[in-house]
Design a protein around this motif. Structure first.
Motif, PDB file in Angstrom:
ATOM      1  N   GLY A 205       9.674  10.773  18.733  1.00 60.78           N
ATOM      2  CA  GLY A 205      10.194   9.972  17.382  1.00 60.78           C
ATOM      3  C   GLY A 205      10.360   8.553  17.764  1.00 60.78           C
ATOM      4  O   GLY A 205      10.012   8.231  18.835  1.00 60.78           O
ATOM      5  N   GLN A 206      10.417   7.918  16.818  1.00 60.74           N
ATOM      6  CA  GLN A 206      10.609   6.332  16.885  1.00 60.74           C
ATOM      7  C   GLN A 206      12.046   6.175  17.710  1.00 60.74           C
ATOM      8  O   GLN A 206      13.260   6.139  16.768  1.00 60.74           O
ATOM      9  CB  GLN A 206      10.690   5.438  15.614  1.00 60.74           C
ATOM     10  N   HIS A 207      12.233   5.991  18.921  1.00 62.53           N
ATOM     11  CA  HIS A 207      13.473   5.446  19.536  1.00 62.53           C
ATOM     12  C   HIS A 207      13.216   4.546  20.639  1.00 62.53           C
ATOM     13  O   HIS A 207      12.209   4.310  21.230  1.00 62.53           O
ATOM     14  CB  HIS A 207      14.364   6.645  20.326  1.00 62.53           C
ATOM     15  N   ALA A 208      14.007   3.642  20.853  1.00 60.87           N
ATOM     16  CA  ALA A 208      13.845   2.683  21.617  1.00 60.87           C
ATOM     17  C   ALA A 208      13.346   2.990  23.183  1.00 60.87           C
ATOM     18  O   ALA A 208      12.579   2.263  23.792  1.00 60.87           O
ATOM     19  CB  ALA A 208      15.257   1.772  21.902  1.00 60.87           C
ATOM     20  N   SER A 209      14.189   4.057  23.799  1.00 60.09           N
ATOM     21  CA  SER A 209      13.658   4.430  25.167  1.00 60.09           C
ATOM     22  C   SER A 209      12.267   5.115  25.203  1.00 60.09           C
ATOM     23  O   SER A 209      11.437   4.648  25.889  1.00 60.09           O
ATOM     24  CB  SER A 209      14.616   5.385  25.794  1.00 60.09           C
ATOM     25  N   LEU A 210      11.855   5.614  24.112  1.00 60.57           N
ATOM     26  CA  LEU A 210      10.574   6.266  24.155  1.00 60.57           C
ATOM     27  C   LEU A 210       9.326   5.002  23.837  1.00 60.57           C
ATOM     28  O   LEU A 210       8.639   5.180  24.172  1.00 60.57           O
ATOM     29  CB  LEU A 210      10.318   7.254  22.752  1.00 60.57           C
ATOM     30  N   GLN A 211       9.681   4.313  22.940  1.00 55.68           N
ATOM     31  CA  GLN A 211       8.977   3.086  22.586  1.00 55.68           C
ATOM     32  C   GLN A 211       8.639   2.164  23.989  1.00 55.68           C
ATOM     33  O   GLN A 211       7.642   1.884  24.243  1.00 55.68           O
ATOM     34  CB  GLN A 211       9.646   2.278  21.565  1.00 55.68           C
TER      35      GLN A 211
ATOM     36  N   ALA B  53      23.524  21.534  15.686  1.00 57.84           N
ATOM     37  CA  ALA B  53      23.019  20.726  14.822  1.00 57.84           C
ATOM     38  C   ALA B  53      23.650  19.321  14.728  1.00 57.84           C
ATOM     39  O   ALA B  53      24.627  19.113  14.716  1.00 57.84           O
ATOM     40  CB  ALA B  53      22.868  21.393  13.697  1.00 57.84           C
ATOM     41  N   PRO B  54      22.631  18.315  14.760  1.00 51.81           N
ATOM     42  CA  PRO B  54      23.325  16.800  14.565  1.00 51.81           C
ATOM     43  C   PRO B  54      24.266  16.665  13.418  1.00 51.81           C
ATOM     44  O   PRO B  54      25.344  15.976  13.573  1.00 51.81           O
ATOM     45  CB  PRO B  54      21.895  15.956  14.142  1.00 51.81           C
ATOM     46  N   ARG B  55      24.206  17.485  12.354  1.00 50.63           N
ATOM     47  CA  ARG B  55      25.095  17.242  11.399  1.00 50.63           C
ATOM     48  C   ARG B  55      26.623  17.813  11.862  1.00 50.63           C
ATOM     49  O   ARG B  55      27.476  17.396  11.232  1.00 50.63           O
ATOM     50  CB  ARG B  55      24.602  18.063   9.919  1.00 50.63           C
ATOM     51  N   ASP B  56      26.720  18.395  12.866  1.00 54.04           N
ATOM     52  CA  ASP B  56      27.921  19.019  13.221  1.00 54.04           C
ATOM     53  C   ASP B  56      28.501  17.833  13.920  1.00 54.04           C
ATOM     54  O   ASP B  56      29.917  18.235  14.365  1.00 54.04           O
ATOM     55  CB  ASP B  56      27.806  20.220  14.199  1.00 54.04           C
ATOM     56  N   ILE B  57      28.266  16.997  14.364  1.00 57.79           N
ATOM     57  CA  ILE B  57      28.775  15.808  15.414  1.00 57.79           C
ATOM     58  C   ILE B  57      29.830  15.305  14.983  1.00 57.79           C
ATOM     59  O   ILE B  57      30.882  15.244  15.772  1.00 57.79           O
ATOM     60  CB  ILE B  57      27.722  14.883  15.791  1.00 57.79           C
ATOM     61  N   PRO B  58      30.451  14.750  13.683  1.00 61.40           N
ATOM     62  CA  PRO B  58      31.589  14.201  13.257  1.00 61.40           C
ATOM     63  C   PRO B  58      32.729  15.331  13.242  1.00 61.40           C
ATOM     64  O   PRO B  58      33.621  14.609  13.797  1.00 61.40           O
ATOM     65  CB  PRO B  58      31.221  13.878  11.664  1.00 61.40           C
ATOM     66  N   ILE B  59      32.307  16.448  12.867  1.00 70.79           N
ATOM     67  CA  ILE B  59      33.566  17.599  13.079  1.00 70.79           C
ATOM     68  C   ILE B  59      33.827  17.814  14.450  1.00 70.79           C
ATOM     69  O   ILE B  59      34.997  18.030  15.179  1.00 70.79           O
ATOM     70  CB  ILE B  59      33.242  18.934  12.675  1.00 70.79           C
TER      71      ILE B  59
ATOM     72  N   ILE C 215      20.521  14.218  20.813  1.00 70.37           N
ATOM     73  CA  ILE C 215      21.904  13.644  20.633  1.00 70.37           C
ATOM     74  C   ILE C 215      21.648  12.343  20.340  1.00 70.37           C
ATOM     75  O   ILE C 215      22.146  11.420  19.419  1.00 70.37           O
ATOM     76  CB  ILE C 215      22.781  13.889  21.648  1.00 70.37           C
ATOM     77  N   GLN C 216      20.422  11.379  21.075  1.00 65.03           N
ATOM     78  CA  GLN C 216      20.161  10.154  21.117  1.00 65.03           C
ATOM     79  C   GLN C 216      20.082   9.559  19.712  1.00 65.03           C
ATOM     80  O   GLN C 216      20.596   8.543  19.469  1.00 65.03           O
ATOM     81  CB  GLN C 216      19.265   9.753  22.132  1.00 65.03           C
ATOM     82  N   PRO C 217      19.279  10.319  18.744  1.00 73.83           N
ATOM     83  CA  PRO C 217      19.032   9.632  17.695  1.00 73.83           C
ATOM     84  C   PRO C 217      20.318   9.731  16.574  1.00 73.83           C
ATOM     85  O   PRO C 217      20.257   8.984  15.541  1.00 73.83           O
ATOM     86  CB  PRO C 217      18.026  10.646  16.974  1.00 73.83           C
TER      87      PRO C 217
ATOM     88  N   ILE D 190      33.174   8.102  26.115  1.00 74.75           N
ATOM     89  CA  ILE D 190      31.937   9.036  25.689  1.00 74.75           C
ATOM     90  C   ILE D 190      30.900   8.463  26.365  1.00 74.75           C
ATOM     91  O   ILE D 190      30.489   7.345  26.232  1.00 74.75           O
ATOM     92  CB  ILE D 190      32.006   9.309  24.261  1.00 74.75           C
ATOM     93  N   TYR D 191      30.221   9.586  26.975  1.00 73.29           N
ATOM     94  CA  TYR D 191      28.315   9.428  27.311  1.00 73.29           C
ATOM     95  C   TYR D 191      27.679  10.065  26.680  1.00 73.29           C
ATOM     96  O   TYR D 191      27.728  11.170  26.187  1.00 73.29           O
ATOM     97  CB  TYR D 191      28.550   9.805  28.621  1.00 73.29           C
ATOM     98  N   VAL D 192      26.542   9.054  26.158  1.00 76.59           N
ATOM     99  CA  VAL D 192      25.536   9.638  25.629  1.00 76.59           C
ATOM    100  C   VAL D 192      24.351   9.690  26.236  1.00 76.59           C
ATOM    101  O   VAL D 192      23.895   8.495  26.765  1.00 76.59           O
ATOM    102  CB  VAL D 192      25.407   8.911  24.263  1.00 76.59           C
ATOM    103  N   GLY D 193      23.671  10.810  26.705  1.00 76.68           N
ATOM    104  CA  GLY D 193      22.573  10.710  27.824  1.00 76.68           C
ATOM    105  C   GLY D 193      21.400  10.763  26.866  1.00 76.68           C
ATOM    106  O   GLY D 193      21.443  10.186  25.712  1.00 76.68           O
ATOM    107  N   VAL D 194      20.199  10.987  27.482  1.00 77.21           N
ATOM    108  CA  VAL D 194      18.662  10.716  27.048  1.00 77.21           C
ATOM    109  C   VAL D 194      18.393  11.839  26.168  1.00 77.21           C
ATOM    110  O   VAL D 194      17.160  12.245  25.930  1.00 77.21           O
ATOM    111  CB  VAL D 194      18.004  10.575  28.111  1.00 77.21           C
TER     112      VAL D 194
END
Length: 327
Positions: free
Chosen positions: A40-46, A202-208, A228-230, A220-224
């Motif tokens: 997908g379109q993401h800074a690290s992939l691009q 699923a990504p929709r669960d993240i806020p909860i 999760i990255q998107p 908080i650490y967000v890996g690659v």
């Protein structure tokens, strides 16, 4: 009479144009093709794709001169991977570059007559892509973006000297995330830190799900993770509500003012490693003959966002000459 002559002239010119187009078109088609199957379109992939193209140019492979590219992605939709890989196979490329774990795993099972080069995959061994850490698969080799997690935690300690608890969101469906969870747990233990791990279905669960770290995590650490990255903007927004700073593996989010800091590999260098492997395959090597490549320590880069530090009332130390500070 003049009308007839004009009509004939137009017809002759039209035929000439069609002839010339048909004559030149096969040449373009005959240029060696590099197919890129992206997640997908993401800074690290691009950045990795750009790094690959730049390295190939240094090797003498120039787009639309002696090679050409076709780049497709599935917008992080797993259901579309099969169709994308089928489409790219039909193009009969000389090499297929497969970006991110789900793409590479599917291609490894379905593509056997086209050389495969993976990219932006943390642990290709756990993902089942290669035979050993330094031994390629039968038809696949590639470039990892494996992070130096002990060095990352050392970097965090310089910015947050009293930090003891790190929050991590990880996808239960990705091999990359399983590797990250295991190795961050090991690095945290060595640094006398506690890891608070949040499994994400699923990504929709993240806020909860993130409510579990409220008042408990120091950062908080967000890996690659491809899952999760998107969702980083959502994570950053929720973390801000809870007054928890976020560190990201990729520095683009730091430059954009979304997170406090990053310590990770330079993705253009990850891409350059992809380019080196692709170039060797174009010169006649087989993937099985090419040792998988990993980042070196010198490929890592630290960045801090000053405005984010002010937002979280963090006093930055003065001895940060080796760290890039952005506003």
């Amino acid at each position: 009479m003049k009308f007839k002559l004009l009509s004939v002239s137009v017809l002759v010119i039209a035929c000439l144009v069609v002839f010339l187009f048909q004559k030149t078109r096969p040449y373009v088609k005959q240029l060696p093709l590099i197919a890129v199957a992206n997640y997908g379109q993401h800074a690290s992939l691009q950045a990795a794709i750009e790094g690959m193209q730049e390295e190939l140019a240094r090797e003498g492979y120039i787009n639309n001169k002696n090679i050409r590219y076709i780049i497709q992605d599935v917008n992080f939709d797993l259901a579309l991977i099969a169709q994308m890989i089928a489409n790219l196979k039909n193009e009969r490329p000389e090499v297929m570059v497969v970006m991110a774990t789900p793409i590479a795993q599917f291609a490894k099972e379905k593509v056997h007559n086209i050389p495969l080069v993976y990219g932006v995959i943390t642990d290709p061994l756990t993902a089942g892509l290669i035979k050993a850490k330094n031994v390629a698969g039968d038809n696949i080799t590639g470039s990892s973006d494996q992070q130096n997690l002990p060095a990352f935690l050392t970097f965090v300690k310089r910015i947050l000297p009293h930090a003891k608890r790190v929050g991590l969101l990880y996808s239960i469906a990705e091999a990359n995330d399983a590797f990250l969870l295991k190795n961050l747990q090991k690095a945290a233990q060595a640094a006398n830190m506690e890891l608070i791990a949040l499994p994400i279905d699923a990504p929709r669960d993240i806020p909860i799900k993130m409510q579990a770290v409220k008042g408990k995590a120091d950062f908080i650490y967000v890996g690659v993770s491809g899952t999760i990255q998107p969702t980083l903007p959502v994570i950053a927004a929720e973390a801000l509500k809870m007054n928890i700073p976020v560190f990201n593996a990729d520095d683009s989010a730091v430059h954009d003012g979304l997170v406090l800091g990053s310590y990770g590999v330079n993705y253009k260098k990850v891409g350059a490693n992809i380019g080196k492997l692709v170039a060797m395959i174009l010169k006649g090597k087989k993937p099985a003959e090419l040792e998988p490549l990993y980042p070196e320590d010198k490929d890592s880069h630290a960045v801090i966002n000053r405005k984010q530090a002010l937002k979280f009332k963090i006093a930055l130390p003065k001895d940060l000459h080796d760290i890039e500070i952005v506003n």
